[in-house]
Design a protein around this motif. Structure first.
Motif, PDB file in Angstrom:
ATOM      1  N   ALA A   1       0.959  -1.167   0.046  1.00 47.19           N
ATOM      2  CA  ALA A   1      -0.068  -0.048   0.144  1.00 47.19           C
ATOM      3  C   ALA A   1       0.818   1.271   0.014  1.00 47.19           C
ATOM      4  CB  ALA A   1      -0.933  -0.235   1.327  1.00 47.19           C
ATOM      5  N   ALA A   2       0.487   2.296  -0.539  1.00 47.86           N
ATOM      6  CA  ALA A   2       1.053   3.659  -0.488  1.00 47.86           C
ATOM      7  C   ALA A   2       1.577   3.978   1.015  1.00 47.86           C
ATOM      8  CB  ALA A   2       0.312   4.710  -1.167  1.00 47.86           C
ATOM      9  N   GLY A   3       2.697   4.191   0.876  1.00 46.46           N
ATOM     10  CA  GLY A   3       3.267   4.973   2.351  1.00 46.46           C
ATOM     11  C   GLY A   3       3.746   3.799   3.073  1.00 46.46           C
ATOM     12  N   ALA A   4       3.618   2.327   2.684  1.00 40.01           N
ATOM     13  CA  ALA A   4       3.861   1.225   3.517  1.00 40.01           C
ATOM     14  C   ALA A   4       5.517   0.986   2.957  1.00 40.01           C
ATOM     15  CB  ALA A   4       3.089   0.104   3.423  1.00 40.01           C
ATOM     16  N   PRO A   5       6.259   0.384   3.675  1.00 42.39           N
ATOM     17  CA  PRO A   5       7.801  -0.043   3.548  1.00 42.39           C
ATOM     18  C   PRO A   5       7.462  -1.056   2.395  1.00 42.39           C
ATOM     19  CG  PRO A   5       7.465  -0.096   5.918  1.00 42.39           C
ATOM     20  CD  PRO A   5       5.997   0.143   5.268  1.00 42.39           C
ATOM     21  N   GLN A   6       8.473  -1.154   1.358  1.00 45.10           N
ATOM     22  CA  GLN A   6       8.417  -2.112   0.185  1.00 45.10           C
ATOM     23  C   GLN A   6       8.747  -3.570   0.831  1.00 45.10           C
ATOM     24  OE1 GLN A   6      11.230  -2.013  -3.266  1.00 45.10           O
ATOM     25  NE2 GLN A   6       9.468  -1.748  -4.177  1.00 45.10           N
TER      26      GLN A   6
ATOM     27  N   THR B   1     -10.634  -1.926  14.560  1.00 46.55           N
ATOM     28  CA  THR B   1      -9.348  -2.397  14.452  1.00 46.55           C
ATOM     29  C   THR B   1      -9.125  -2.412  12.870  1.00 46.55           C
ATOM     30  OG1 THR B   1      -8.782  -3.196  16.547  1.00 46.55           O
ATOM     31  CG2 THR B   1      -7.130  -3.473  14.885  1.00 46.55           C
ATOM     32  N   VAL B   2      -8.287  -1.559  12.183  1.00 43.84           N
ATOM     33  CA  VAL B   2      -8.308  -1.392  10.937  1.00 43.84           C
ATOM     34  C   VAL B   2      -6.894  -1.493  10.163  1.00 43.84           C
ATOM     35  CG1 VAL B   2     -10.566  -0.286  10.689  1.00 43.84           C
ATOM     36  CG2 VAL B   2      -8.146   0.890  10.549  1.00 43.84           C
ATOM     37  N   GLY B   3      -6.678  -2.012   9.085  1.00 38.66           N
ATOM     38  CA  GLY B   3      -5.385  -1.790   8.200  1.00 38.66           C
ATOM     39  C   GLY B   3      -5.487  -1.619   6.985  1.00 38.66           C
ATOM     40  N   GLN B   4      -4.776  -1.170   6.269  1.00 39.09           N
ATOM     41  CA  GLN B   4      -4.745  -1.107   4.784  1.00 39.09           C
ATOM     42  C   GLN B   4      -3.777  -1.856   4.273  1.00 39.09           C
ATOM     43  OE1 GLN B   4      -2.681   2.897   3.913  1.00 39.09           O
ATOM     44  NE2 GLN B   4      -2.181   2.985   5.927  1.00 39.09           N
ATOM     45  N   ILE B   5      -4.361  -2.125   2.790  1.00 40.13           N
ATOM     46  CA  ILE B   5      -3.482  -3.178   1.771  1.00 40.13           C
ATOM     47  C   ILE B   5      -3.714  -2.378   0.432  1.00 40.13           C
ATOM     48  CG2 ILE B   5      -3.626  -5.396   3.497  1.00 40.13           C
ATOM     49  CD1 ILE B   5      -6.336  -6.006   1.914  1.00 40.13           C
ATOM     50  N   PRO B   6      -2.788  -2.929  -0.400  1.00 39.82           N
ATOM     51  CA  PRO B   6      -3.003  -2.245  -1.765  1.00 39.82           C
ATOM     52  C   PRO B   6      -4.056  -3.062  -2.726  1.00 39.82           C
ATOM     53  CG  PRO B   6      -1.170  -3.878  -1.723  1.00 39.82           C
ATOM     54  CD  PRO B   6      -1.695  -3.801  -0.299  1.00 39.82           C
TER      55      PRO B   6
ATOM     56  N   PRO C   1      -5.648   3.165  -0.979  1.00 37.50           N
ATOM     57  CA  PRO C   1      -5.697   1.668  -0.484  1.00 37.50           C
ATOM     58  C   PRO C   1      -6.844   1.123  -0.112  1.00 37.50           C
ATOM     59  CG  PRO C   1      -5.405   3.088   1.519  1.00 37.50           C
ATOM     60  CD  PRO C   1      -5.607   4.145   0.493  1.00 37.50           C
ATOM     61  N   LEU C   2      -6.944  -0.026   0.052  1.00 40.11           N
ATOM     62  CA  LEU C   2      -7.886  -0.983   0.532  1.00 40.11           C
ATOM     63  C   LEU C   2      -7.886  -0.918   1.778  1.00 40.11           C
ATOM     64  CD1 LEU C   2     -10.302  -2.556  -1.173  1.00 40.11           C
ATOM     65  CD2 LEU C   2      -9.226  -4.338  -0.604  1.00 40.11           C
ATOM     66  N   TRP C   3      -9.037  -0.274   2.466  1.00 42.05           N
ATOM     67  CA  TRP C   3      -9.028  -0.521   3.900  1.00 42.05           C
ATOM     68  C   TRP C   3      -9.951  -1.826   4.342  1.00 42.05           C
ATOM     69  CZ3 TRP C   3      -6.127   2.304   7.175  1.00 42.05           C
ATOM     70  CH2 TRP C   3      -5.699   3.399   6.564  1.00 42.05           C
ATOM     71  N   ALA C   4      -9.567  -2.311   5.477  1.00 38.06           N
ATOM     72  CA  ALA C   4     -10.159  -3.568   5.864  1.00 38.06           C
ATOM     73  C   ALA C   4     -10.055  -3.686   7.530  1.00 38.06           C
ATOM     74  CB  ALA C   4      -9.279  -4.677   5.495  1.00 38.06           C
TER      75      ALA C   4
ATOM     76  N   ASP D   1     -14.915  -8.184   1.033  1.00 35.45           N
ATOM     77  CA  ASP D   1     -15.300  -8.125  -0.330  1.00 35.45           C
ATOM     78  C   ASP D   1     -14.690  -7.293  -1.075  1.00 35.45           C
ATOM     79  OD1 ASP D   1     -16.889  -7.937  -2.854  1.00 35.45           O
ATOM     80  OD2 ASP D   1     -18.644  -8.531  -2.010  1.00 35.45           O
ATOM     81  N   ILE D   2     -13.962  -7.394  -1.947  1.00 33.96           N
ATOM     82  CA  ILE D   2     -13.013  -6.191  -2.469  1.00 33.96           C
ATOM     83  C   ILE D   2     -13.804  -5.367  -3.483  1.00 33.96           C
ATOM     84  CG2 ILE D   2     -10.786  -7.894  -2.198  1.00 33.96           C
ATOM     85  CD1 ILE D   2     -10.970  -8.205  -5.406  1.00 33.96           C
ATOM     86  N   PHE D   3     -14.877  -5.814  -3.929  1.00 36.51           N
ATOM     87  CA  PHE D   3     -15.716  -5.023  -4.569  1.00 36.51           C
ATOM     88  C   PHE D   3     -16.783  -4.185  -3.836  1.00 36.51           C
ATOM     89  CE2 PHE D   3     -14.287  -7.761  -7.945  1.00 36.51           C
ATOM     90  CZ  PHE D   3     -14.292  -7.096  -8.917  1.00 36.51           C
TER      91      PHE D   3
END
Length: 755
Positions: A219-224, A662-667, A744-747, A640-642
């Motif tokens: 995700a943008a901003g996360a370490p590669q 409690t949330v996280g972000q993913i590409p 990003p996609l939040w989850a 559900d990614i859609f």
């Protein structure tokens, strides 16, 4: 959790106490014929293995048997020219169809008879299973019995996708060992796809130099994340092919075409249609539009690649894919459209058929047979001897058989083991539609729609593991087993011999003995799943227990260990908060894997993990692993990614003042074409957006707003806390978020109500 080893020890004591079961071992797959004998055969260090002089196949079977016995019982058996003590004999004689065998065990010795090498191996596996009915080391007494056995189908397989995530040669050899002791005989090896090229091709070194490696999406901003990948050298492949052959397993390699070609085009751009590849595309999942072009030079490339593949793999089948070839780039290429017009091809589907026909002709010249996914039936140019792998349901197999083509059944989702087996918090990432052990076992490989005269075209079946979300070898093992054992029994045993209850009784000891071969299998089929009916105004909870396979369960609520005297669960019961719930599934009165031990408090009932929530829709629901940290444990998000939206039904909101999410972000690294444009969010009220909570399935009033600002710069998990509007009793909470787009996609990892 109860280990398989402990479970087998306990269960074996019960099974050994009944004379009928003591005389007929629990074998998997269930044989065609089994009969009880008189007495028992003592097998110890002095028991010799006798093989016909000069019979390399018999010697190999004896060596494999000795290796299995050494690994599981610590007993060293040797091949000897003669034996004074009762011996185990490997005899070459006709036994009927390929891979069939006879096994006779008496107090005077054991005899394995077969007409081919595979039959001798399978007879040895059966005797090994009889020796490991109860765990232990050293000498063993095997009750006398006899088996006459033969497989129902000649294709009993597993497919491993090594393209999306690379598995070590050592792991591939382990998987081959596990297949062999379940009498699986075909390893379909998916070596090439958009994300990676895993097979060394001497003539085209950039295939592995460039496309053997990639950086996972972040995700943008996360370490590669660090670079991942790898490939199999030709020497490694030759060694694996020989290793498999010694265990009765053929390897069918797959080189995808004309689609799933991004890895090759990354390395050699002239193979494509000239459409640029955006950086990082190789780390996406989904269906890619990059296809090979149809120039003669590209066919020369593919034929050269296949020639090197043929030299490595003796299998008469070479799998060439053919699935999910999106034709947009062909349609948009003036050069391809010109070629189509010149040769009179009406459309791109017919062009793919012509493509496959040309590849099939090359394989035929080299003495091999083309096999492909069921899309190769389309377009009217199917090679006459092509075999079909039916994955879009069973329809491909029906069409193939009726038109005179052989077929292998691997329908999605039933035989796609990248689907989760359960909804526990410890389940590995994957597709969310649960495909449990019972669902797999119920599959029938011969569709009723195929006329009797064409049913011989059904070669068998295989289970497929696609590894987009299977990052580790440990997860691959969990996803394969014990479902692969169900596939083995479907493929081997006569339809009338199969019974799910009997299979459960046999698969528990099978997984236990395989543990000595390095397998840690999933316990999802047996796991006790509690549910709690709770009203905020009460201090009592109604507890329900269940497991997938319907085993009985014993339980306690006072913190004490579950024993044979603990109550057997029969109906929901009431417990007073707080309490310690322990429960174990039981088989034949003894525990099997899948037990639980958890504290149940008022606060724990105010919390739900994402696995315990429902998604608002079921468009494409996945369990996705977080992209942070690079090493160590990562969160797994159900979404559900859609339509990222979650429901907490019967949430005890009556005395809750706050809600914590409690949330996280993913590409959003999914190749979904124009469908991406259809993913809509409510416009954000702040620059970073916010999670919002509604009552009554998203149709009611807004109960809470939780700004995403604290989480925006955090690549890991963030706990957002906000006030909750008053509401009486229980309610269905709808939780979603606002955003400007999918990046990003939040989850959600968990939701908690705070009294």
């Amino acid at each position: 959790m109860i280990s398989f080893a402990r479970s087998l020890a306990a269960l074996g004591a019960v099974l050994a106490s009944t004379s009928a079961l003591a005389q007929v071992p629990a074998l998997l797959p269930v044989p065609a014929e089994v009969r009880a004998g008189q007495g028992a055969l003592a097998i110890g260090g002095k028991t010799g293995l006798l093989v016909p002089e000069g019979d390399a196949g018999a010697r190999n079977a004896a060596e494999r048997f000795a290796a299995l016995v050494a690994e599981t019982r610590g007993l060293k058996l040797a091949i000897a020219p003669r034996a004074a003590a009762p011996a185990i004999r490997f005899v070459r004689a006709a036994t009927g169809k390929p891979e069939s065998y006879r096994l006779d065990v008496t107090p005077r010795g054991a005899t394995i008879t077969a007409g081919d090498d595979a039959g001798l191996l399978y007879g040895a596996v059966t005797l090994w299973q009889a020796m490991t009915q109860v765990p232990g080391k050293g000498a063993v007494r095997v009750p006398a019995f006899g088996v006459v056995d033969a497989p129902r189908f000649g294709w009993r397989g597993l497919m491993l996708d090594s393209a999306r995530h690379f598995q070590s040669p050592a792991y591939v050899r382990k998987l081959i060992d596990w297949m062999a002791v379940n009498k699986l005989n075909t390893f379909h090896w998916h070596l090439v796809d958009d994300q990676g090229w895993r097979i060394e091709i001497k003539r085209y070194p950039k295939l592995t130099e460039v496309s053997g490696w990639r950086h996972p999406a972040t995700a943008a901003g996360a370490p590669q994340l660090p670079q991942v990948g790898g490939f199999y050298t030709q020497d490694e492949i030759r060694a694996i092919v020989a290793y498999a052959a010694a265990r009765g397993i053929r390897i069918v390699p797959e080189i995808e075409m004309p689609g799933h070609a991004l890895a090759a085009i990354r390395a050699y751009p002239e193979l494509g249609t000239g459409v640029a590849i955006p950086p990082g595309t190789e780390s996406d999942w989904g269906v890619f539009p990059w296809l090979y072009n149809v120039e003669d030079s590209t066919f020369e490339f593919l034929e050269n690649v296949l020639d090197e593949v043929i030299d490595l793999f003796p299998s008469k089948y070479i799998h060439v894919g053919g699935d999910e070839a999106v034709k947009d780039q062909w349609k948009g290429s003036p050069r391809i459209q010109e070629r189509m017009k010149a040769i009179g091809i009406p459309d791109e589907t017919a062009l793919q058929a012509l493509f496959m026909h040309r590849i099939g002709e090359h394989l035929t010249k080299r003495g091999r047979k083309l096999i492909g996914w069921d899309e190769i039936l389309e377009g009217g140019e199917v090679p006459a001897d092509a075999t079909i792998t039916s994955w879009r349901g069973i329809e491909g197999a029906i069409t193939a058989a009726k038109s005179g083509h052989d077929a292998v059944l691997s329908p999605a989702p039933t035989l796609y083991v990248n689907h989760r087996q359960g909804m526990g918090d410890n389940e590995p990432p994957g597709r969310l539609e649960v495909i449990d052990l019972k669902t797999v076992y119920a599959f029938e490989p011969i569709p009723a729609e195929i006329p009797e005269a064409q049913r011989h075209h059904v070669l068998g079946l295989q289970a497929n593991l696609w590894t987009e979300h299977t990052r580790t070898e440990e997860r691959a093992s969990l996803q394969f087993f014990p479902r692969a054992a169900a596939v083995a029994e479907i493929g081997w045993s006569a339809k009338g011999k199969r019974d799910f209850g009997g299979f459960v009784e046999r698969v528990v000891p099978q997984m236990a003995r395989m543990r000595d071969l390095g397998l840690e299998a999933s316990t999802a089929a047996f796991d006790v799943k509690p549910s709690f009916d709770f009203a905020p105004s009460s201090n009592r909870v109604t507890v329900s227990l269940a497991n997938q396979v319907g085993l009985k369960m014993r339980y306690t609520t006072d913190g004490s260990s579950v024993t044979a005297k603990s109550p057997v669960y029969s109906r929901p019961f009431v417990a007073k908060l707080p309490f310690e719930l322990k429960a174990e599934p039981i088989l034949a009165g003894r525990p099997v894997p899948g037990g639980i031990a958890q504290s149940v408090t008022r606060q724990s009932l105010y919390r739900r993990s994402d696995e315990a929530l429902k998604t608002c829709t079921n468009k494409v629901v996945l369990a996705l692993e977080d992209d942070y940290p690079a090493s160590g444990e990562r969160a797994v998000f159900v979404s559900d990614i859609f339509n990222p939206c979650w429901l907490w039904e019967k949430a005890p909101v009556g005395d809750a003042k706050q809600i914590a999410v409690t949330v996280g972000q993913i590409p959003f690294n999914f190749q979904v074409g124009k469908d991406r444009d259809g993913i809509k969010f409510m416009p954000p009220e702040s620059p970073e957006g916010e999670f919002v909570v509604y009552a009554d399935k998203c149709q009611g009033p807004r109960l809470a707003t939780l700004p995403l600002a604290p989480a925006a710069g955090n690549p890991g998990l963030t706990r957002l806390v906000g006030s909750l509007a008053p509401r009486a009793g229980t309610a269905t909470l709808c939780i979603t978020y606002t955003a400007k787009g999918v990046e990003p996609l939040w989850a959600i990892d968990a939701v908690e109500l705070v009294p």
